[in-house]
Design a protein around this motif. Sequence first.
Motif, PDB file in Angstrom:
ATOM      1  N   HIS A 162       0.830  -1.207   0.000  1.00 55.32           N
ATOM      2  CA  HIS A 162       0.000   0.000   0.000  1.00 55.32           C
ATOM      3  C   HIS A 162       0.863   1.255   0.000  1.00 55.32           C
ATOM      4  O   HIS A 162       0.645   2.166  -0.822  1.00 55.32           O
ATOM      5  CB  HIS A 162      -0.924   0.009   1.220  1.00 55.32           C
ATOM      6  CG  HIS A 162      -1.649   1.305   1.407  1.00 55.32           C
ATOM      7  ND1 HIS A 162      -2.745   1.663   0.651  1.00 55.32           N
ATOM      8  CD2 HIS A 162      -1.412   2.359   2.245  1.00 55.32           C
ATOM      9  CE1 HIS A 162      -3.167   2.863   1.008  1.00 55.32           C
ATOM     10  NE2 HIS A 162      -2.373   3.300   1.979  1.00 55.32           N
ATOM     11  N   ILE A 183      -9.280   6.508   3.624  1.00 57.75           N
ATOM     12  CA  ILE A 183     -10.042   5.269   3.808  1.00 57.75           C
ATOM     13  C   ILE A 183      -9.209   4.068   3.383  1.00 57.75           C
ATOM     14  O   ILE A 183      -9.194   3.027   4.062  1.00 57.75           O
ATOM     15  CB  ILE A 183     -11.363   5.340   3.025  1.00 57.75           C
ATOM     16  CG1 ILE A 183     -12.274   6.429   3.619  1.00 57.75           C
ATOM     17  CG2 ILE A 183     -12.078   3.990   3.031  1.00 57.75           C
ATOM     18  CD1 ILE A 183     -13.493   6.744   2.779  1.00 57.75           C
ATOM     19  N   ALA A 184      -8.497   4.187   2.273  1.00 56.71           N
ATOM     20  CA  ALA A 184      -7.654   3.088   1.805  1.00 56.71           C
ATOM     21  C   ALA A 184      -6.556   2.778   2.827  1.00 56.71           C
ATOM     22  O   ALA A 184      -6.244   1.596   3.085  1.00 56.71           O
ATOM     23  CB  ALA A 184      -7.042   3.441   0.457  1.00 56.71           C
ATOM     24  N   ARG A 187      -8.092   0.963   5.780  1.00 52.81           N
ATOM     25  CA  ARG A 187      -8.419  -0.425   5.453  1.00 52.81           C
ATOM     26  C   ARG A 187      -7.196  -1.331   5.683  1.00 52.81           C
ATOM     27  O   ARG A 187      -7.314  -2.428   6.231  1.00 52.81           O
ATOM     28  CB  ARG A 187      -8.895  -0.533   4.008  1.00 52.81           C
ATOM     29  CG  ARG A 187      -9.452  -1.903   3.642  1.00 52.81           C
ATOM     30  CD  ARG A 187      -9.796  -1.971   2.164  1.00 52.81           C
ATOM     31  NE  ARG A 187     -10.809  -0.987   1.803  1.00 52.81           N
ATOM     32  CZ  ARG A 187     -12.124  -1.177   1.949  1.00 52.81           C
ATOM     33  NH1 ARG A 187     -12.566  -2.318   2.457  1.00 52.81           N
ATOM     34  NH2 ARG A 187     -12.975  -0.236   1.592  1.00 52.81           N
ATOM     35  N   ASN A 190      -6.422  -1.589   9.427  1.00 56.72           N
ATOM     36  CA  ASN A 190      -7.430  -2.383  10.137  1.00 56.72           C
ATOM     37  C   ASN A 190      -6.990  -3.832  10.319  1.00 56.72           C
ATOM     38  O   ASN A 190      -7.452  -4.528  11.224  1.00 56.72           O
ATOM     39  CB  ASN A 190      -8.753  -2.330   9.372  1.00 56.72           C
ATOM     40  CG  ASN A 190      -9.897  -2.995  10.100  1.00 56.72           C
ATOM     41  OD1 ASN A 190     -10.358  -2.490  11.124  1.00 56.72           O
ATOM     42  ND2 ASN A 190     -10.363  -4.134   9.594  1.00 56.72           N
ATOM     43  N   THR A 192      -6.315  -7.824   8.666  1.00 54.38           N
ATOM     44  CA  THR A 192      -7.038  -8.758   7.791  1.00 54.38           C
ATOM     45  C   THR A 192      -8.072  -9.607   8.502  1.00 54.38           C
ATOM     46  O   THR A 192      -8.786 -10.375   7.856  1.00 54.38           O
ATOM     47  CB  THR A 192      -6.030  -9.685   7.094  1.00 54.38           C
ATOM     48  OG1 THR A 192      -5.245 -10.365   8.096  1.00 54.38           O
ATOM     49  CG2 THR A 192      -5.097  -8.897   6.181  1.00 54.38           C
ATOM     50  N   PHE A 196     -14.098  -4.452   7.991  1.00 58.77           N
ATOM     51  CA  PHE A 196     -13.785  -3.026   7.873  1.00 58.77           C
ATOM     52  C   PHE A 196     -15.062  -2.255   7.631  1.00 58.77           C
ATOM     53  O   PHE A 196     -15.799  -2.528   6.682  1.00 58.77           O
ATOM     54  CB  PHE A 196     -12.801  -2.807   6.726  1.00 58.77           C
ATOM     55  CG  PHE A 196     -12.412  -1.367   6.531  1.00 58.77           C
ATOM     56  CD1 PHE A 196     -11.643  -0.710   7.466  1.00 58.77           C
ATOM     57  CD2 PHE A 196     -12.822  -0.665   5.399  1.00 58.77           C
ATOM     58  CE1 PHE A 196     -11.275   0.625   7.299  1.00 58.77           C
ATOM     59  CE2 PHE A 196     -12.463   0.663   5.215  1.00 58.77           C
ATOM     60  CZ  PHE A 196     -11.685   1.309   6.171  1.00 58.77           C
ATOM     61  N   ASP A 197     -15.349  -1.271   8.500  1.00 55.58           N
ATOM     62  CA  ASP A 197     -16.564  -0.465   8.404  1.00 55.58           C
ATOM     63  C   ASP A 197     -16.251   0.778   7.579  1.00 55.58           C
ATOM     64  O   ASP A 197     -15.846   1.810   8.107  1.00 55.58           O
ATOM     65  CB  ASP A 197     -17.043  -0.081   9.803  1.00 55.58           C
ATOM     66  CG  ASP A 197     -18.420   0.577   9.800  1.00 55.58           C
ATOM     67  OD1 ASP A 197     -18.831   1.091   8.735  1.00 55.58           O
ATOM     68  OD2 ASP A 197     -19.072   0.609  10.863  1.00 55.58           O
ATOM     69  N   GLU A 198     -16.460   0.682   6.269  1.00 55.26           N
ATOM     70  CA  GLU A 198     -16.093   1.792   5.387  1.00 55.26           C
ATOM     71  C   GLU A 198     -16.938   3.030   5.645  1.00 55.26           C
ATOM     72  O   GLU A 198     -16.438   4.156   5.567  1.00 55.26           O
ATOM     73  CB  GLU A 198     -16.220   1.371   3.922  1.00 55.26           C
ATOM     74  CG  GLU A 198     -15.800   2.471   2.963  1.00 55.26           C
ATOM     75  CD  GLU A 198     -15.659   2.005   1.528  1.00 55.26           C
ATOM     76  OE1 GLU A 198     -15.767   2.862   0.622  1.00 55.26           O
ATOM     77  OE2 GLU A 198     -15.444   0.801   1.316  1.00 55.26           O
ATOM     78  N   GLU A 201     -15.585   4.774   8.649  1.00 50.52           N
ATOM     79  CA  GLU A 201     -14.276   5.340   8.348  1.00 50.52           C
ATOM     80  C   GLU A 201     -14.407   6.576   7.458  1.00 50.52           C
ATOM     81  O   GLU A 201     -13.645   7.531   7.598  1.00 50.52           O
ATOM     82  CB  GLU A 201     -13.386   4.297   7.687  1.00 50.52           C
ATOM     83  CG  GLU A 201     -11.918   4.617   7.761  1.00 50.52           C
ATOM     84  CD  GLU A 201     -11.412   4.775   9.186  1.00 50.52           C
ATOM     85  OE1 GLU A 201     -10.646   5.729   9.426  1.00 50.52           O
ATOM     86  OE2 GLU A 201     -11.789   3.963  10.058  1.00 50.52           O
ATOM     87  N   ARG A 202     -15.391   6.575   6.573  1.00 51.86           N
ATOM     88  CA  ARG A 202     -15.602   7.751   5.731  1.00 51.86           C
ATOM     89  C   ARG A 202     -16.053   8.937   6.580  1.00 51.86           C
ATOM     90  O   ARG A 202     -15.601  10.068   6.367  1.00 51.86           O
ATOM     91  CB  ARG A 202     -16.624   7.450   4.629  1.00 51.86           C
ATOM     92  CG  ARG A 202     -16.857   8.624   3.667  1.00 51.86           C
ATOM     93  CD  ARG A 202     -17.699   8.218   2.478  1.00 51.86           C
ATOM     94  NE  ARG A 202     -17.020   7.213   1.667  1.00 51.86           N
ATOM     95  CZ  ARG A 202     -16.103   7.499   0.740  1.00 51.86           C
ATOM     96  NH1 ARG A 202     -15.752   8.753   0.506  1.00 51.86           N
ATOM     97  NH2 ARG A 202     -15.545   6.527   0.057  1.00 51.86           N
TER      98      ARG A 202
END
Length: 300
Positions: A162, A183-184, A187, A190, A192, A196-198, A201-202
């Motif tokens: 990443h 957000i990336a 992720r 977070n 594996t 993940f609660d996108e 997080e947003r």
Amino acid sequence: MTENLINANGIELWTEEFGDPEHPPVLLVMGSMSQGILWPEEFVGRLVAGGLRVIRYDHRDTGRSGTVDFDAHPYTWHDIKDDVLRVLDAYELDSAHLVGHSAGGLLAQFVAVESPERVRTLTVIGSSPLGGHEGEVIMRALTGQPQPEGSLPPPAPEFTAHYTKVIMSPPAATRGEQIDRMIAEARVLNGTALPFDEDAERRLAERIFERARDLDAAANHRRAAAADPGFEPEGVLGQVKAPTLVIEGTHEPAKPGHGALIAAEIPGAELLMVPDMGHMLAAQVRDVVADAILAHTARG
């Protein structure tokens, strides 16, 4: 809850206080380039309900704290470390329980070595041992260089992949791109194991974006580190006097295995491995971590 802007040697630091002022104080120290609101409200609330007075703050050049022209007014990580003590001084606290996450854990370790009288207990979460030069390990991983024998364990492959991509990408051009990048990153951090609660997080990323005086100023932390290559003294963790709790997730992507190394160097330190936890204080592990801190501070 009370917000304050304090003067820290000419730099404004945003702070926020929760709980009864008569209760034992705990200062939460977040990681590099990170705002204090990354300590989740639910986590803070559990500490307060458990009888602690909680203070969190934005590092210089993050969030609502003051920003600087780094070329005109450079600073080092020693200054960021000393801000921990400046927050305690502003609240007229001779000492407090220190809880540091990631690079904030590194700062807390250093304070515990230099100013033992200011630290009632020490809790280090998702961090690396002081003197381990974790930044060099990450840079070698990102640039494909071999790790010297005896260096800290490198980050997980997904972490390296990443951030290698981030380094090769142009800066975000819009608010939307910046938030998508946050957000990336979250992720990856977070881990594996946990969902993940996108959406959550947003919302957090949008809040981080909106409350920053200058979002790009956080990059000054990297410049401060480059200006201070001798920041981390080696072989000093044996001097820590404060009762110490080291917390690491079993799916830590950034600093895997570093918690055990910290605990091995600090006399009497306790290591807690939290199942499925990554680098973040995800919703699924907040109560476990908060309850461990409450039990630890009660013993101190």
